[in-house]
Design a protein around this motif. Sequence first.
Motif, PDB file in Angstrom:
ATOM      1  N   GLN A 192       0.820  -1.215   0.000  1.00 10.76           N
ATOM      2  CA  GLN A 192       0.000   0.000   0.000  1.00 10.76           C
ATOM      3  C   GLN A 192       0.854   1.266   0.000  1.00 10.76           C
ATOM      4  O   GLN A 192       0.407   2.323  -0.439  1.00 10.76           O
ATOM      5  N   LEU A 193       2.072   1.159   0.517  1.00  8.89           N
ATOM      6  CA  LEU A 193       2.943   2.324   0.657  1.00  8.89           C
ATOM      7  C   LEU A 193       3.907   2.518  -0.514  1.00  8.89           C
ATOM      8  O   LEU A 193       4.627   3.517  -0.551  1.00  8.89           O
ATOM      9  N   LEU A 194       3.929   1.595  -1.462  1.00  6.45           N
ATOM     10  CA  LEU A 194       4.891   1.680  -2.570  1.00  6.45           C
ATOM     11  C   LEU A 194       4.827   3.007  -3.332  1.00  6.45           C
ATOM     12  O   LEU A 194       5.886   3.587  -3.619  1.00  6.45           O
ATOM     13  N   PRO A 195       3.648   3.531  -3.670  1.00  5.95           N
ATOM     14  CA  PRO A 195       3.638   4.825  -4.365  1.00  5.95           C
ATOM     15  C   PRO A 195       4.309   5.935  -3.545  1.00  5.95           C
ATOM     16  O   PRO A 195       5.036   6.765  -4.092  1.00  5.95           O
ATOM     17  N   ALA A 196       4.088   5.937  -2.244  1.00  2.00           N
ATOM     18  CA  ALA A 196       4.724   6.951  -1.389  1.00  2.00           C
ATOM     19  C   ALA A 196       6.238   6.749  -1.344  1.00  2.00           C
ATOM     20  O   ALA A 196       7.001   7.721  -1.383  1.00  2.00           O
ATOM     21  N   PHE A 197       6.683   5.494  -1.288  1.00  2.00           N
ATOM     22  CA  PHE A 197       8.125   5.214  -1.289  1.00  2.00           C
ATOM     23  C   PHE A 197       8.765   5.735  -2.575  1.00  2.00           C
ATOM     24  O   PHE A 197       9.801   6.404  -2.538  1.00  2.00           O
ATOM     25  N   GLU A 198       8.145   5.400  -3.707  1.00  4.30           N
ATOM     26  CA  GLU A 198       8.708   5.799  -5.003  1.00  4.30           C
ATOM     27  C   GLU A 198       8.748   7.314  -5.137  1.00  4.30           C
ATOM     28  O   GLU A 198       9.739   7.872  -5.612  1.00  4.30           O
ATOM     29  N   SER A 199       7.710   7.984  -4.710  1.00  5.89           N
ATOM     30  CA  SER A 199       7.672   9.446  -4.758  1.00  5.89           C
ATOM     31  C   SER A 199       8.751  10.048  -3.870  1.00  5.89           C
ATOM     32  O   SER A 199       9.465  10.983  -4.267  1.00  5.89           O
ATOM     33  N   HIS A 200       8.889   9.513  -2.672  1.00  2.00           N
ATOM     34  CA  HIS A 200       9.896  10.015  -1.728  1.00  2.00           C
ATOM     35  C   HIS A 200      11.312   9.813  -2.288  1.00  2.00           C
ATOM     36  O   HIS A 200      12.155  10.700  -2.157  1.00  2.00           O
ATOM     37  N   LEU A 201      11.550   8.673  -2.894  1.00  2.00           N
ATOM     38  CA  LEU A 201      12.875   8.412  -3.476  1.00  2.00           C
ATOM     39  C   LEU A 201      13.169   9.404  -4.601  1.00  2.00           C
ATOM     40  O   LEU A 201      14.299   9.894  -4.717  1.00  2.00           O
ATOM     41  N   ARG A 202      12.164   9.703  -5.423  1.00  2.00           N
ATOM     42  CA  ARG A 202      12.356  10.676  -6.505  1.00  2.00           C
ATOM     43  C   ARG A 202      12.758  12.041  -5.953  1.00  2.00           C
ATOM     44  O   ARG A 202      13.630  12.703  -6.499  1.00  2.00           O
ATOM     45  N   THR A 203      12.119  12.468  -4.866  1.00  2.00           N
ATOM     46  CA  THR A 203      12.437  13.779  -4.301  1.00  2.00           C
ATOM     47  C   THR A 203      13.843  13.824  -3.708  1.00  2.00           C
ATOM     48  O   THR A 203      14.392  14.902  -3.514  1.00  2.00           O
ATOM     49  N   HIS A 204      14.413  12.651  -3.438  1.00  2.00           N
ATOM     50  CA  HIS A 204      15.779  12.579  -2.908  1.00  2.00           C
ATOM     51  C   HIS A 204      16.784  12.109  -3.964  1.00  2.00           C
ATOM     52  O   HIS A 204      17.880  11.666  -3.626  1.00  2.00           O
ATOM     53  N   SER A 205      16.393  12.202  -5.240  1.00  2.00           N
ATOM     54  CA  SER A 205      17.259  11.795  -6.359  1.00  2.00           C
ATOM     55  C   SER A 205      17.758  10.356  -6.226  1.00  2.00           C
ATOM     56  O   SER A 205      18.892  10.045  -6.574  1.00  2.00           O
ATOM     57  N   LEU A 206      16.898   9.480  -5.734  1.00  2.00           N
ATOM     58  CA  LEU A 206      17.222   8.058  -5.602  1.00  2.00           C
ATOM     59  C   LEU A 206      16.185   7.222  -6.360  1.00  2.00           C
ATOM     60  O   LEU A 206      15.639   6.250  -5.852  1.00  2.00           O
ATOM     61  N   GLU A 207      15.933   7.616  -7.583  1.00  5.66           N
ATOM     62  CA  GLU A 207      14.857   6.997  -8.352  1.00  5.66           C
ATOM     63  C   GLU A 207      15.083   5.517  -8.614  1.00  5.66           C
ATOM     64  O   GLU A 207      16.210   5.043  -8.712  1.00  5.66           O
ATOM     65  N   VAL A 208      13.967   4.816  -8.727  1.00  8.80           N
ATOM     66  CA  VAL A 208      13.931   3.427  -9.174  1.00  8.80           C
ATOM     67  C   VAL A 208      12.755   3.308 -10.133  1.00  8.80           C
ATOM     68  O   VAL A 208      11.797   4.062 -10.045  1.00  8.80           O
ATOM     69  N   ARG A 209      12.850   2.370 -11.077  1.00 10.91           N
ATOM     70  CA  ARG A 209      11.711   2.142 -11.985  1.00 10.91           C
ATOM     71  C   ARG A 209      10.536   1.576 -11.230  1.00 10.91           C
ATOM     72  O   ARG A 209       9.385   1.922 -11.463  1.00 10.91           O
ATOM     73  N   SER A 210      10.837   0.661 -10.316  1.00  6.38           N
ATOM     74  CA  SER A 210       9.794   0.075  -9.481  1.00  6.38           C
ATOM     75  C   SER A 210      10.441  -0.559  -8.251  1.00  6.38           C
ATOM     76  O   SER A 210      11.660  -0.734  -8.192  1.00  6.38           O
ATOM     77  N   ILE A 211       9.594  -0.897  -7.299  1.00  4.35           N
ATOM     78  CA  ILE A 211      10.043  -1.575  -6.083  1.00  4.35           C
ATOM     79  C   ILE A 211       9.352  -2.931  -6.030  1.00  4.35           C
ATOM     80  O   ILE A 211       8.138  -3.028  -6.176  1.00  4.35           O
ATOM     81  N   ARG A 212      10.146  -3.957  -5.843  1.00  2.94           N
ATOM     82  CA  ARG A 212       9.627  -5.317  -5.749  1.00  2.94           C
ATOM     83  C   ARG A 212       9.711  -5.766  -4.296  1.00  2.94           C
ATOM     84  O   ARG A 212      10.692  -5.487  -3.609  1.00  2.94           O
ATOM     85  N   LEU A 213       8.699  -6.434  -3.812  1.00  3.85           N
ATOM     86  CA  LEU A 213       8.686  -6.959  -2.450  1.00  3.85           C
ATOM     87  C   LEU A 213       8.907  -8.458  -2.514  1.00  3.85           C
ATOM     88  O   LEU A 213       8.250  -9.155  -3.288  1.00  3.85           O
ATOM     89  N   LYS A 214       9.803  -8.950  -1.677  1.00  2.00           N
ATOM     90  CA  LYS A 214      10.100 -10.373  -1.677  1.00  2.00           C
ATOM     91  C   LYS A 214      10.162 -10.872  -0.230  1.00  2.00           C
ATOM     92  O   LYS A 214      10.802 -10.251   0.611  1.00  2.00           O
ATOM     93  N   ILE A 215       9.482 -11.963   0.028  1.00  3.17           N
ATOM     94  CA  ILE A 215       9.500 -12.566   1.359  1.00  3.17           C
ATOM     95  C   ILE A 215      10.758 -13.413   1.484  1.00  3.17           C
ATOM     96  O   ILE A 215      11.029 -14.270   0.643  1.00  3.17           O
ATOM     97  N   ARG A 216      11.510 -13.151   2.542  1.00  2.00           N
ATOM     98  CA  ARG A 216      12.717 -13.960   2.817  1.00  2.00           C
ATOM     99  C   ARG A 216      12.283 -15.317   3.335  1.00  2.00           C
ATOM    100  O   ARG A 216      11.352 -15.426   4.131  1.00  2.00           O
ATOM    101  N   ARG A 217      12.984 -16.327   2.922  1.00  2.00           N
ATOM    102  CA  ARG A 217      12.699 -17.670   3.428  1.00  2.00           C
ATOM    103  C   ARG A 217      13.309 -17.814   4.815  1.00  2.00           C
ATOM    104  O   ARG A 217      14.444 -17.448   5.048  1.00  2.00           O
TER     105      ARG A 217
END
Length: 101
Positions: A74-99
């Motif tokens: 639910q927070l991914l859009p906010a994360f991506e926006s925040h990263l852009r404002t700090h010049s740390l852009e990513v195309r997308s963020i993937r979530l992965k559960i650690r085994r």
Amino acid sequence: MKRHHPSVTLLQASKNSPSLAKLMDINRESNARLRAINALIPATLRHQVQAGPIEEGIWCLLLSNNITAAKLRQLLPAFESHLRTHSLEVRSIRLKIRRQN
């Protein structure tokens, strides 16, 4: 006869190994992104999130369970926006559960 190899720091080893230097750069970049969004992650979930690899602009967050993944999704859009404002852009963020072992 035992050979004793002089010990070297990780920094010294990375200077002699381009592939290790690249891995250290990826790790540094990933951790910088996690630090940037840390305040946006609910405090109760922060210990369940680790920075993962960045590959071709896709940043991976490693999570401890599905509940954490559901909330952070639910927070991914906010994360991506925040990263852009700090010049740390990513195309997308993937979530992965650690085994868990």
